[in-house]
Design a protein around this motif. Structure first.
Motif, PDB file in Angstrom:
ATOM      1  N   VAL A  26     -22.509 -42.262  -2.238  1.00 12.98           N
ATOM      2  CA  VAL A  26     -22.160 -43.685  -2.351  1.00 12.98           C
ATOM      3  C   VAL A  26     -21.964 -44.070  -3.819  1.00 12.98           C
ATOM      4  CG1 VAL A  26     -22.998 -46.042  -1.995  1.00 12.98           C
ATOM      5  CG2 VAL A  26     -23.298 -44.333  -0.200  1.00 12.98           C
ATOM      6  N   LEU A  27     -22.882 -43.610  -4.689  1.00 12.78           N
ATOM      7  CA  LEU A  27     -22.763 -43.918  -6.110  1.00 12.78           C
ATOM      8  C   LEU A  27     -21.491 -43.314  -6.713  1.00 12.78           C
ATOM      9  CD1 LEU A  27     -26.465 -43.419  -7.323  1.00 12.78           C
ATOM     10  CD2 LEU A  27     -25.295 -45.555  -6.808  1.00 12.78           C
ATOM     11  N   LEU A  28     -21.233 -42.059  -6.362  1.00 11.98           N
ATOM     12  CA  LEU A  28     -20.017 -41.413  -6.859  1.00 11.98           C
ATOM     13  C   LEU A  28     -18.773 -42.114  -6.323  1.00 11.98           C
ATOM     14  CD1 LEU A  28     -21.079 -37.661  -6.513  1.00 11.98           C
ATOM     15  CD2 LEU A  28     -20.697 -38.909  -8.641  1.00 11.98           C
ATOM     16  N   GLY A  29     -18.812 -42.469  -5.049  1.00  8.46           N
ATOM     17  CA  GLY A  29     -17.679 -43.166  -4.442  1.00  8.46           C
ATOM     18  C   GLY A  29     -17.422 -44.516  -5.085  1.00  8.46           C
ATOM     19  N   GLY A  30     -18.497 -45.268  -5.367  1.00 11.95           N
ATOM     20  CA  GLY A  30     -18.337 -46.562  -6.020  1.00 11.95           C
ATOM     21  C   GLY A  30     -17.724 -46.427  -7.401  1.00 11.95           C
ATOM     22  N   HIS A  31     -18.144 -45.397  -8.137  1.00 10.38           N
ATOM     23  CA  HIS A  31     -17.587 -45.175  -9.469  1.00 10.38           C
ATOM     24  C   HIS A  31     -16.105 -44.819  -9.383  1.00 10.38           C
ATOM     25  CE1 HIS A  31     -17.275 -43.909 -13.631  1.00 10.38           C
ATOM     26  NE2 HIS A  31     -16.814 -42.733 -13.239  1.00 10.38           N
ATOM     27  N   ILE A  32     -15.751 -43.957  -8.455  1.00  4.49           N
ATOM     28  CA  ILE A  32     -14.349 -43.549  -8.305  1.00  4.49           C
ATOM     29  C   ILE A  32     -13.472 -44.742  -7.925  1.00  4.49           C
ATOM     30  CG2 ILE A  32     -12.774 -42.160  -6.901  1.00  4.49           C
ATOM     31  CD1 ILE A  32     -14.998 -40.041  -6.745  1.00  4.49           C
ATOM     32  N   VAL A  33     -13.973 -45.598  -7.039  1.00  4.91           N
ATOM     33  CA  VAL A  33     -13.200 -46.766  -6.600  1.00  4.91           C
ATOM     34  C   VAL A  33     -12.862 -47.673  -7.774  1.00  4.91           C
ATOM     35  CG1 VAL A  33     -13.337 -48.918  -5.276  1.00  4.91           C
ATOM     36  CG2 VAL A  33     -13.982 -46.769  -4.207  1.00  4.91           C
ATOM     37  N   VAL A  34     -13.868 -47.980  -8.620  1.00  2.10           N
ATOM     38  CA  VAL A  34     -13.597 -48.906  -9.723  1.00  2.10           C
ATOM     39  C   VAL A  34     -12.754 -48.257 -10.820  1.00  2.10           C
ATOM     40  CG1 VAL A  34     -15.667 -50.266  -9.283  1.00  2.10           C
ATOM     41  CG2 VAL A  34     -15.790 -48.345 -10.882  1.00  2.10           C
ATOM     42  N   GLN A  35     -12.742 -46.910 -10.859  1.00  2.00           N
ATOM     43  CA  GLN A  35     -11.870 -46.241 -11.821  1.00  2.00           C
ATOM     44  C   GLN A  35     -10.427 -46.234 -11.343  1.00  2.00           C
ATOM     45  OE1 GLN A  35     -12.923 -45.215 -14.914  1.00  2.00           O
ATOM     46  NE2 GLN A  35     -14.817 -46.225 -14.243  1.00  2.00           N
ATOM     47  N   LEU A  36     -10.229 -46.018 -10.047  1.00  2.00           N
ATOM     48  CA  LEU A  36      -8.878 -45.993  -9.488  1.00  2.00           C
ATOM     49  C   LEU A  36      -8.308 -47.393  -9.315  1.00  2.00           C
ATOM     50  CD1 LEU A  36      -9.233 -43.189  -6.767  1.00  2.00           C
ATOM     51  CD2 LEU A  36      -8.254 -43.003  -9.062  1.00  2.00           C
ATOM     52  N   PRO A  38      -9.295 -50.823 -10.866  1.00  4.48           N
ATOM     53  CA  PRO A  38     -10.136 -51.629 -11.764  1.00  4.48           C
ATOM     54  C   PRO A  38     -10.387 -53.048 -11.267  1.00  4.48           C
ATOM     55  CG  PRO A  38      -8.503 -50.386 -13.013  1.00  4.48           C
ATOM     56  CD  PRO A  38      -8.148 -50.215 -11.565  1.00  4.48           C
ATOM     57  N   SER A  39      -9.454 -53.602 -10.520  1.00  2.00           N
ATOM     58  CA  SER A  39      -9.647 -54.967 -10.026  1.00  2.00           C
ATOM     59  C   SER A  39     -10.787 -55.062  -9.017  1.00  2.00           C
ATOM     60  CB  SER A  39      -8.355 -55.477  -9.373  1.00  2.00           C
ATOM     61  OG  SER A  39      -7.992 -54.656  -8.265  1.00  2.00           O
ATOM     62  N   ALA A  40     -11.203 -53.918  -8.455  1.00  2.00           N
ATOM     63  CA  ALA A  40     -12.293 -53.935  -7.480  1.00  2.00           C
ATOM     64  C   ALA A  40     -13.609 -54.373  -8.100  1.00  2.00           C
ATOM     65  CB  ALA A  40     -12.444 -52.545  -6.853  1.00  2.00           C
ATOM     66  N   ILE A  41     -13.741 -54.208  -9.422  1.00  2.00           N
ATOM     67  CA  ILE A  41     -14.983 -54.595 -10.085  1.00  2.00           C
ATOM     68  C   ILE A  41     -15.237 -56.092  -9.939  1.00  2.00           C
ATOM     69  CG2 ILE A  41     -14.075 -55.137 -12.386  1.00  2.00           C
ATOM     70  CD1 ILE A  41     -17.140 -52.973 -11.655  1.00  2.00           C
ATOM     71  N   THR A  42     -14.150 -56.866  -9.789  1.00  2.00           N
ATOM     72  CA  THR A  42     -14.289 -58.315  -9.619  1.00  2.00           C
ATOM     73  C   THR A  42     -15.024 -58.657  -8.335  1.00  2.00           C
ATOM     74  OG1 THR A  42     -12.200 -58.616 -10.794  1.00  2.00           O
ATOM     75  CG2 THR A  42     -13.010 -60.491  -9.516  1.00  2.00           C
ATOM     76  N   TYR A  43     -14.865 -57.820  -7.313  1.00  2.00           N
ATOM     77  CA  TYR A  43     -15.460 -58.104  -6.011  1.00  2.00           C
ATOM     78  C   TYR A  43     -16.777 -57.358  -5.774  1.00  2.00           C
ATOM     79  CZ  TYR A  43     -10.741 -59.829  -5.241  1.00  2.00           C
ATOM     80  OH  TYR A  43      -9.563 -60.513  -5.343  1.00  2.00           O
ATOM     81  N   LEU A  44     -16.980 -56.257  -6.491  1.00  2.00           N
ATOM     82  CA  LEU A  44     -18.160 -55.432  -6.241  1.00  2.00           C
ATOM     83  C   LEU A  44     -19.283 -55.652  -7.247  1.00  2.00           C
ATOM     84  CD1 LEU A  44     -16.417 -52.032  -5.327  1.00  2.00           C
ATOM     85  CD2 LEU A  44     -17.304 -53.787  -3.775  1.00  2.00           C
ATOM     86  N   ALA A  45     -18.952 -55.904  -8.501  1.00  2.00           N
ATOM     87  CA  ALA A  45     -19.971 -56.110  -9.524  1.00  2.00           C
ATOM     88  C   ALA A  45     -20.521 -57.530  -9.458  1.00  2.00           C
ATOM     89  CB  ALA A  45     -19.405 -55.818 -10.911  1.00  2.00           C
ATOM     90  N   LEU A  46     -21.643 -57.734 -10.119  1.00  2.00           N
ATOM     91  CA  LEU A  46     -22.264 -59.054 -10.176  1.00  2.00           C
ATOM     92  C   LEU A  46     -21.656 -59.831 -11.340  1.00  2.00           C
ATOM     93  CD1 LEU A  46     -24.432 -61.122  -9.352  1.00  2.00           C
ATOM     94  CD2 LEU A  46     -26.035 -59.909 -10.828  1.00  2.00           C
ATOM     95  N   ILE A  47     -20.819 -60.805 -11.012  1.00  2.00           N
ATOM     96  CA  ILE A  47     -20.241 -61.712 -12.004  1.00  2.00           C
ATOM     97  C   ILE A  47     -20.801 -63.099 -11.688  1.00  2.00           C
ATOM     98  CG2 ILE A  47     -18.123 -62.677 -12.976  1.00  2.00           C
ATOM     99  CD1 ILE A  47     -16.679 -60.153 -12.084  1.00  2.00           C
ATOM    100  N   PRO A  48     -21.788 -63.569 -12.441  1.00  2.00           N
ATOM    101  CA  PRO A  48     -22.528 -64.783 -12.079  1.00  2.00           C
ATOM    102  C   PRO A  48     -21.653 -65.984 -11.726  1.00  2.00           C
ATOM    103  CG  PRO A  48     -23.607 -63.696 -13.905  1.00  2.00           C
ATOM    104  CD  PRO A  48     -22.337 -62.939 -13.667  1.00  2.00           C
ATOM    105  N   TYR A  63     -24.880 -50.507  -6.525  1.00  2.00           N
ATOM    106  CA  TYR A  63     -24.369 -49.194  -6.143  1.00  2.00           C
ATOM    107  C   TYR A  63     -23.046 -48.867  -6.834  1.00  2.00           C
ATOM    108  CZ  TYR A  63     -27.751 -50.327  -2.538  1.00  2.00           C
ATOM    109  OH  TYR A  63     -28.895 -50.723  -1.876  1.00  2.00           O
ATOM    110  N   VAL A  64     -22.687 -49.659  -7.829  1.00  2.00           N
ATOM    111  CA  VAL A  64     -21.428 -49.438  -8.547  1.00  2.00           C
ATOM    112  C   VAL A  64     -21.726 -49.140 -10.013  1.00  2.00           C
ATOM    113  CG1 VAL A  64     -19.246 -50.461  -9.269  1.00  2.00           C
ATOM    114  CG2 VAL A  64     -20.149 -50.957  -6.990  1.00  2.00           C
ATOM    115  N   GLU A  65     -21.415 -47.928 -10.438  1.00  2.00           N
ATOM    116  CA  GLU A  65     -21.563 -47.539 -11.831  1.00  2.00           C
ATOM    117  C   GLU A  65     -20.198 -47.590 -12.495  1.00  2.00           C
ATOM    118  OE1 GLU A  65     -24.082 -47.091 -13.593  1.00  2.00           O
ATOM    119  OE2 GLU A  65     -25.755 -46.741 -12.207  1.00  2.00           O
TER     120      GLU A  65
END
Length: 308
Positions: A26-36, A38-48, A63-65
């Motif tokens: 899951v951790l590896l998958g989350g990292h790969i997703v945000v690398q491929l 980048p806009s996914a970080i807006t929905y997966l990461a904590l942006i207050p 779960y997103v590195e």
């Protein structure tokens, strides 16, 4: 109950549990997703500033590195520490611990970011994408402190009970020399504290049907040097009443004592017995690993002799 080895032998690089392997994927998958993407970080990461209405990022952020070194450290930490804790807690409790600590850590980080914004009026606190598994990893260190506090680590030559404190101290020291400390320091502090809250007051003991670990050896002041404990104890008691007053009342209602006698698992003696069982299991596992390593070496020598 068995406890994986902490050092030596080929077993150090094996014996990872199925659950830990799955979470590592899951951790590896989350990292790969945000690398491929980048806009996914807006929905997966904590942006207050966007947590409302994207409230799910209180769960997904852990779960997103975002960096390579982050995913490597988190994956290795999960695999190696997980094979120590999961056999003792059980897979269900281990997964519950990860979920609860991750969620509560994200909530604390969200509140911290909002507070920093109102104190400084700097908008970067609201729009900085925060994510990573390091909050749960810091919680794992608290679990090690609880289970085998007096076990000496083979390389560092320090007792396991000081791992959470020394890790935080090191990270706080590093924060004075970097501008990126806001990305990891609140998460580490929150993960450490919320994991202690969970283990101290909320974790259910199947053998006793009670919650938590009320032993003096696991009190909040044990994270600090003995010189500071008279100052820490009164402060800790305030937060204990604020956060865990109902839990303590519930435990008392269930009866931590019965007819003046402590129930099993509710007093320091039982907590000490649990630690002794953990230490014995660790010693047995180490002995078995040494025997397996010796047998493998003996077999290798025999093969070499026969080949000659």
């Amino acid at each position: 109950m068995s406890t994986p080895a902490l050092s030596g032998g080929t077993s150090f690089y094996s014996g990872f549990t199925r659950l830990c392997k799955g979470l590592a994927v899951v951790l590896l998958g989350g990292h790969i997703v945000v690398q491929l993407f980048p806009s996914a970080i807006t929905y997966l990461a904590l942006i207050p500033a966007r947590t409302i209405p994207f409230t799910w990022n209180l769960i997904t952020a852990g779960y997103v590195e975002q960096s390579v070194h982050g995913v490597v450290a988190s994956t290795l930490g999960l695999l190696f520490i997980g094979k120590l804790l999961e056999p003792i807690w059980g897979s269900r409790e281990f997964l519950k611990f990860i979920f609860v600590v991750n969620f509560l850590t994200s909530v604390c980080v969200f509140i911290t970011a909002i507070t920093l914004y109102y104190l400084t009026t700097q908008e970067n606190y609201l729009y900085m994408p925060l994510s990573g598994f390091h909050g749960v990893l810091s919680g794992f260190l608290v679990g090690i402190k609880q289970i085998i506090p007096d076990q000496e680590l083979p390389l560092l030559k320090i007792k396991a009970k000081w791992l959470p404190s020394l890790t935080l101290l090191f990270c706080i020291a590093v924060s004075f020399f970097t501008l990126e400390s806001v990305r990891y320091l609140p998460t580490l502090i929150s993960g450490t504290y919320m994991s202690w809250i969970y283990l101290r007051y909320w974790q259910r003991k199947p053998e006793t049907k009670l919650k938590g670990d009320p032993s003096d050896d696991f009190s909040f002041s044990t994270f600090f040097p003995e010189l500071l404990r008279p100052v820490i104890d009164p402060i800790a008691s305030i937060f204990r009443r604020m956060l865990c007053g109902r839990t303590e009342a519930s435990n008392e209602a269930q009866g931590y004592t019965l007819g003046g006698a402590s129930l099993p698992g509710s007093d320091p003696i039982e907590a000490s017995r649990r630690r002794e069982r953990g230490a014995r299991a660790l010693e047995e596992r180490l002995a078995a690993d040494r025997l397996a390593t010796a047998s493998s070496a003996e077999g290798a020598r025999k093969d070499s002799t026969e080949n000659v």
